[in-house]
Design an enzyme around this catalytic site. Structure first.
Site, mmCIF file in Angstrom:
data_model
loop_
_atom_site.group_PDB
_atom_site.id
_atom_site.type_symbol
_atom_site.label_atom_id
_atom_site.label_comp_id
_atom_site.label_asym_id
_atom_site.label_seq_id
_atom_site.Cartn_x
_atom_site.Cartn_y
_atom_site.Cartn_z
ATOM 1 N N THR A 60 26.226 3.317 36.770
ATOM 2 C CA THR A 60 25.316 2.596 35.878
ATOM 3 C C THR A 60 25.178 3.330 34.537
ATOM 4 O OG1 THR A 60 24.120 1.667 37.742
ATOM 5 C CG2 THR A 60 22.952 1.693 35.658
ATOM 6 N N GLU A 84 15.497 5.598 40.438
ATOM 7 C CA GLU A 84 16.420 4.990 39.466
ATOM 8 C C GLU A 84 16.644 5.916 38.274
ATOM 9 O OE1 GLU A 84 17.916 2.944 41.042
ATOM 10 O OE2 GLU A 84 17.465 0.912 40.393
HETATM 11 N N1 HSE Z 1 19.604 -3.448 34.497
HETATM 12 C C1 HSE Z 1 20.412 -2.377 34.974
HETATM 13 C C2 HSE Z 1 21.696 -2.363 34.167
HETATM 14 C C3 HSE Z 1 20.701 -2.611 36.427
HETATM 15 O O1 HSE Z 1 22.312 -3.412 34.046
HETATM 16 O O2 HSE Z 1 22.084 -1.304 33.678
HETATM 17 C C4 HSE Z 1 21.578 -1.578 37.066
HETATM 18 O O3 HSE Z 1 21.773 -1.948 38.405
#
Ligand code: HSE
Length: 314
Positions: free
Chosen positions: A187, A134
């Site tokens: 993201t 990630e």
């Molecule tokens: N919590 C993260 C965001 C998840 O919302 O940026 C990304 O899939």
């Protein structure tokens, strides 16, 4: 823990996940049963990680540039292992879809390698290595997708440092309808637009909802789950990146969904419903509302996945 060192290869299913679940930005996530990637991981006589095949997506084969490779290398490094593995990735979840594409690959890689090594670590203990994937994907090692991908069901990240992940129950009749408009939102980009400060008023609403959502999951209280699926902090900012977000949400709620919000960092949008029939009606309503926009989309309908990454029959 069990040993299975005799196994030379493993074929696995790696579930898609919905992170945030409206009021739980970066802490709440849930695994889906009906959507996910597939991976084939084999022992190799050559030390280290080689990604030998990727289908469904144009992604780097270099293990240092691929989330599965980075997660796998972090695990081998931790175990001080001289073992070697070859990874084949069959992507069904598109990158930038908001349903945990990078998490599925990262979680699958560490789960499969751990399995072939005789399961020296528990799924909980694998989370930090999957988080390295990630970190490569978004610049932040968030656990709200990889935790449910590895543990199944709903998970709550109480703390990232030190890592403290709590498994929550999944009400048996809870179904997710997910629409994935075929645009890509990275993201990293959708994090960059977020405010770094929130008002106390918004904080009070958000933690009221998050606490109540967790209570709703324990009590199988579907109306309480529905009332708590509200995000006053992130959704107002990110929803402008998703064409037709308001249309989708209105269609889902009018059709009787318990609640509706952005899945992860979008563009996917999820709705929860009580029962498969209602989830289908919600899918039909979303489809009718979204079709006139002329933006291609995919719809997924899924039960909650109680298991996380799991073995597949060869
Ligand atoms: N919590 C993260 C965001 C998840 O919302 O940026 C990304 O899939």
């Amino acid at each position: 823990m069990h040993t299975n060192t005799a196994n030379e290869r493993v074929r696995i299913f790696c579930p898609a996940t919905i992170a945030n679940v409206s009021c739980g930005f970066d802490v709440l996530g849930v695994a889906l049963a009906g959507v996910g990637d597939h991976m084939l991981i084999s022992r190799s006589t050559k030390k280290g990680i080689r990604i030998t095949k990727i289908t469904g997506q144009d992604l780097p084969l270099d293990p240092h540039e691929n989330v599965a490779g980075v997660a796998a290398l972090a695990l081998l490094d931790h175990l001080n292992s001289n073992a070697g593995f070859e990874i084949e990735i069959y992507k069904k979840i598109k990158a930038g879809s908001g349903i945990g594409s990078s998490a599925a690959s990262s979680a699958g890689a560490v789960w499969g390698i751990n399995y072939l090594l005789g399961s020296p670590l528990s799924p909980q203990q694998l989370i930090p290595f999957a988080m390295e994937g990630e970190r490569l994907a978004s610049g932040v090692a968030h656990a709200d997708n990889v935790a449910p991908a590895l543990l199944g069901g709903f998970t709550l990240v109480r703390s990232s440092n030190p890592l403290d992940v709590v498994c929550l129950p999944s009400p048996s009749e809870l179904y997710a309808t997910v629409i994935h408009p075929q645009i890509e939102i990275k993201t990293a980009d959708s994090r960059r637009i977020l405010k770094t400060n929130i008002s106390l008023t918004d904080g009070i609403k958000q933690w009221g909802n998050l606490g109540a959502l967790v209570a709703g999951l324990f009590k199988e209280d579907y109306p309480l789950i529905g009332r708590s699926l509200e995000d006053v902090i992130v959704e107002p900012v990110r929803s402008i990146l998703i064409p037709g977000f308001d249309l989708i949400k209105k269609a889902a709620l009018d059709a009787g969904a318990l609640g509706c919000g952005i899945s992860g960092s979008g563009p996917s949008v999820f709705a929860f419903s009580k029962g498969a029939e209602k989830a289908k009606e919600v899918a039909t309503a979303i489809q009718a509302a979204y079709t006139p926009l002329d933006i291609p989309f995919e719809l997924h309908l899924s039960k909650i996945n109680p298991q996380g990454v799991c073995l597949e029959k060869a």
